[in-house]
Design a protein around this motif. Structure first.
Motif, PDB file in Angstrom:
ATOM      1  N   ILE B 273       0.793  -1.222  -0.014  1.00 26.99           N
ATOM      2  CA  ILE B 273       0.048  -0.108  -0.145  1.00 26.99           C
ATOM      3  C   ILE B 273       1.000   1.288  -0.039  1.00 26.99           C
ATOM      4  CG2 ILE B 273      -1.894   1.398   1.459  1.00 26.99           C
ATOM      5  CD1 ILE B 273      -2.350  -1.451   2.445  1.00 26.99           C
ATOM      6  N   LYS B 276       2.524   2.234  -3.114  1.00 26.35           N
ATOM      7  CA  LYS B 276       1.579   3.247  -4.161  1.00 26.35           C
ATOM      8  C   LYS B 276       1.595   4.604  -3.618  1.00 26.35           C
ATOM      9  CE  LYS B 276      -2.174   3.444  -6.909  1.00 26.35           C
ATOM     10  NZ  LYS B 276      -2.407   2.887  -8.162  1.00 26.35           N
ATOM     11  N   VAL B 348      -8.131  -2.024   6.346  1.00 23.68           N
ATOM     12  CA  VAL B 348      -6.938  -2.040   5.628  1.00 23.68           C
ATOM     13  C   VAL B 348      -6.988  -0.593   5.250  1.00 23.68           C
ATOM     14  CG1 VAL B 348      -5.398  -2.685   3.983  1.00 23.68           C
ATOM     15  CG2 VAL B 348      -6.717  -4.378   5.506  1.00 23.68           C
ATOM     16  N   SER B 349      -5.693   0.255   5.501  1.00 26.23           N
ATOM     17  CA  SER B 349      -5.603   1.482   4.605  1.00 26.23           C
ATOM     18  C   SER B 349      -5.640   1.520   3.294  1.00 26.23           C
ATOM     19  CB  SER B 349      -4.197   2.173   5.101  1.00 26.23           C
ATOM     20  OG  SER B 349      -3.960   2.172   6.458  1.00 26.23           O
ATOM     21  N   SER B 350      -6.132   2.723   2.618  1.00 24.83           N
ATOM     22  CA  SER B 350      -5.786   2.641   1.265  1.00 24.83           C
ATOM     23  C   SER B 350      -4.669   3.406   0.998  1.00 24.83           C
ATOM     24  CB  SER B 350      -7.284   3.302   0.662  1.00 24.83           C
ATOM     25  OG  SER B 350      -7.125   4.717   0.914  1.00 24.83           O
ATOM     26  N   PRO B 351      -4.168   3.510  -0.264  1.00 28.03           N
ATOM     27  CA  PRO B 351      -2.990   4.332  -0.440  1.00 28.03           C
ATOM     28  C   PRO B 351      -3.388   5.865  -0.141  1.00 28.03           C
ATOM     29  CG  PRO B 351      -3.167   2.650  -2.239  1.00 28.03           C
ATOM     30  CD  PRO B 351      -4.435   2.384  -1.442  1.00 28.03           C
ATOM     31  N   MET B 352      -4.455   6.131  -0.338  1.00 24.73           N
ATOM     32  CA  MET B 352      -4.612   7.678  -0.449  1.00 24.73           C
ATOM     33  C   MET B 352      -4.844   7.915   1.258  1.00 24.73           C
ATOM     34  SD  MET B 352      -4.957   9.368  -2.927  1.00 24.73           S
ATOM     35  CE  MET B 352      -5.251  10.940  -2.324  1.00 24.73           C
TER      36      MET B 352
END
Lengths: 216, 377
Positions: B273, B276, B348-352
């Motif tokens: 992640i 990205k 889960v974290s997103s890249p943003m």
């Protein structure tokens, strides 16, 4: 990089539609040298073949020599509940298997459309099944496509090829893999005892390519 | 059995099972638990007992499977088990016994959200469990942290090598997301299982009765009534651990160069992640890079210390409320400020989200740079 990606996708699409003009064929080839990344979400009801469609697409990507990732929404899922899978096909190594926006959303039921329509990148595409969606997408900064796959599957009396019809439609608007590669992918994805069904699936993919319509 | 290289689309869990068969593992003892059940399922479907002779056994519980691993480890066999967070918690006693007897064995931990039964969604809240150990006593285990399906596969080979090289259990710390997602994998060629003679040669300490005519019998126990002898054993093990720390550290740098100003430290799925997020931030002109520990124990202290001489802000991304962050803080030796980013409990974290956390870190760093009492003047 982002804008290049869109440009590539747009030209891909353009070429897919016209297949003429030497000039555009030329720019198609030059742009293709840049990296391509396609982030796709496929979402629908459990049992519609959402996950297997993603798997076949990922296998087709491998056959094209690309990097792929396939990330399902897993958990205590049930038949009739929603299922979705994120597939990324890229020339480079796939970094994050989860993304917050998509190049293409394939939505096969109304809740999925509501959830993923806002997450399509501007200039991206949304593909929906005409029978399952009551309220079609409203955004005008994305390409909206409709495919009446459910009706076609019901008409031919073969509901199991529903997802392959949709896959065919997808490959028409985003030719990230050739039908030949998808068929090769099917050979790898399916156990040997099911290989006799591959011609039927191939036919469905080609039929899906004819069925898809641009709505805006 | 064909020896040609295969390019296949596999789930992380399936890759573990297939890799184990091909790396010549002698046995698997395990108990199903989401999100790692596919390991046992794939082994059952592939029937390795018919081809390589590998034993596959579904134990009655995690306690049984770790103790089967303990027993098999005593005989010098290459065996593994796999489980997820609560299952690994149950295994801690056996793990401590294995470490105490300096036995080989591979434990695959496919993490999910906790504590307790928690959720079945991916999580990285088991960093402490794997690295610091939940078992009693002065012991360490090597912890490998794969971040792709291909690495899940390769880790099984690396773990097999390390566990015999150092005579200590090796944990492969993965998470539900890598376990469940599919990627392109190149499987290794088949490696035959070791023969009894090879085992006798490699493991002269094993209690397997091989070659008893030519040697004294081996004895294995973790119980010792004389504290002086126990201390000696602990010191011997500690010396070995120091050697492992000196030799086996492994990490990867992503887009770190001479003018990098910010650093992300992340392992497993968080590193994917973050990769990205680094790409997104680099596009906007932020000079940021990532360091990914491939071994969590031994931890790459030296490189973090070196980097923090010039990089003053580090973002530690992990899918828990902050565990590895403490090791990163220690490794910086106070030279840099470390911030946390990540979700927990199965989210889960997103890249943003990582990008947003980076921005707030950068803001905080700037406000910290004001001279003290600036606003008072």
């Amino acid at each position: 990089m982002k804008s290049e990606k869109f440009a590539t996708a747009a030209v891909y699409q353009w070429v897919a539609h016209t297949r003429s003009s030497k000039f555009f064929t030329f720019s198609f080839l030059t742009l293709q040298l840049r990296t391509m990344t396609e982030e796709i979400i496929i979402s629908g009801f459990g049992g519609q073949g959402v996950l297997s469609m993603g798997k076949i697409l990922a296998y087709a990507g491998i056959m094209e020599g690309k990097e792929v990732s396939w990330m399902p929404a897993y958990g205590p899922e049930q038949r009739g509940g929603t299922a979705n899978v994120t597939v990324i096909v890229s020339d480079d190594m796939v970094s994050s298997p989860i993304v917050s926006s998509y190049d293409t959303a394939i939505v096969l039921n109304q809740p999925s459309l509501e959830k993923f329509e806002p997450q399509v990148k501007p200039g991206g595409a949304i593909i929906y099944d005409g029978h399952s969606i009551i309220q079609p997408p409203k955004r005008d900064d994305i390409n909206v496509y409709r495919i009446d796959a459910m009706e076609e599957a019901a008409r031919t009396g073969n509901s199991k090829v529903f997802n392959m019809l949709v896959l065919g439609g997808y490959l028409k608007v985003r030719p990230i893999a050739t039908v030949e590669d998808v068929v090769k992918g099917l050979h790898k994805a399916l156990p040997e005892r099911h290989h006799k069904l591959i011609p039927m699936n191939e036919e469905a993919i080609r039929r899906g390519m004819e069925l898809i319509k641009k709505m805006n | 059995m064909d020896n040609q290289k295969d390019f296949v689309l596999l789930k992380g869990n399936e890759a573990i099972a297939k890799a184990a068969i091909r790396y010549g593992y002698d046995g698997f003892f395990g108990y199903p638990i989401t999100p790692q059940s596919e390991v046992l399922e794939t082994l059952a479907a592939d029937k390795p007992w018919e081809t390589t002779g590998m034993v596959v056994l579904q134990a009655e519980s995690e306690l049984a499977s770790i103790n089967m691993l303990y027993g098999a480890g005593c005989t010098g066999k290459l065996v593994f088990t796999s489980s997820s967070s609560p299952g690994i918690a149950l295994m801690q006693e056996g793990l401590s016994y294995m470490a105490g007897n300096e036995l080989p064995g591979v434990i695959v931990s496919v993490g999910r959200g906790g504590p307790g039964l928690g959720t079945i969604q991916p999580g990285q809240a088991d960093y402490y469990q794997a690295v610091y150990g939940g078992g009693n006593g002065d012991y360490n285990t090597i912890v490998l942290a794969p971040n792709s399906v291909q690495e899940m596969c390769d880790c099984m080979g690396k773990a097999a090598e390390l566990t015999f090289k150092w005579r200590m259990p090796v944990i492969v710390l993965s998470d539900g997301m890598i376990g469940q997602m599919m990627e392109k994998v190149e499987l290794p060629p088949y490696r035959p299982r070791r023969t009894d003679e090879e085992i006798a040669k490699q493991c002269p300490w094993a209690t397997n009765g091989i070659g008893l005519k030519n040697r004294k019998y081996n004895f294995m126990s973790t119980l010792e009534f004389d504290p002086a002898v126990m201390e000696e054993r602990n010191q011997k093990m500690a010396a070995k651990y120091h050697q492992v720390e000196a030799e086996e550290v492994d990490y990867e740098l992503y887009r770190v160069d001479d003018d990098t100003e910010y650093l992300i430290v992340a392992y497993g799925i968080s590193s994917r992640i973050s990769m990205k997020a680094v790409d997104l931030l680099r596009e906007t002109g932020v000079k940021i890079g990532m360091l990914r520990p491939k071994t969590l124990w031994p931890f790459p202290n030296k490189i973090i210390s070196q980097l923090s001489e010039r990089i003053k802000s580090i973002l530690c991304v992990e899918q828990c409320e902050g565990q590895m962050i403490n090791d990163v803080r220690l490794a910086t030796e106070g030279q840099a400020t470390v911030f946390h980013s990540g979700r927990s409990g199965g989210m889960v974290s997103s890249p943003m989200e990582v990008v947003e956390d980076f921005k707030s870190m950068a803001r905080e760093k700037m406000s910290n740079n004001w001279p003290k009492g600036y606003w008072m003047k």
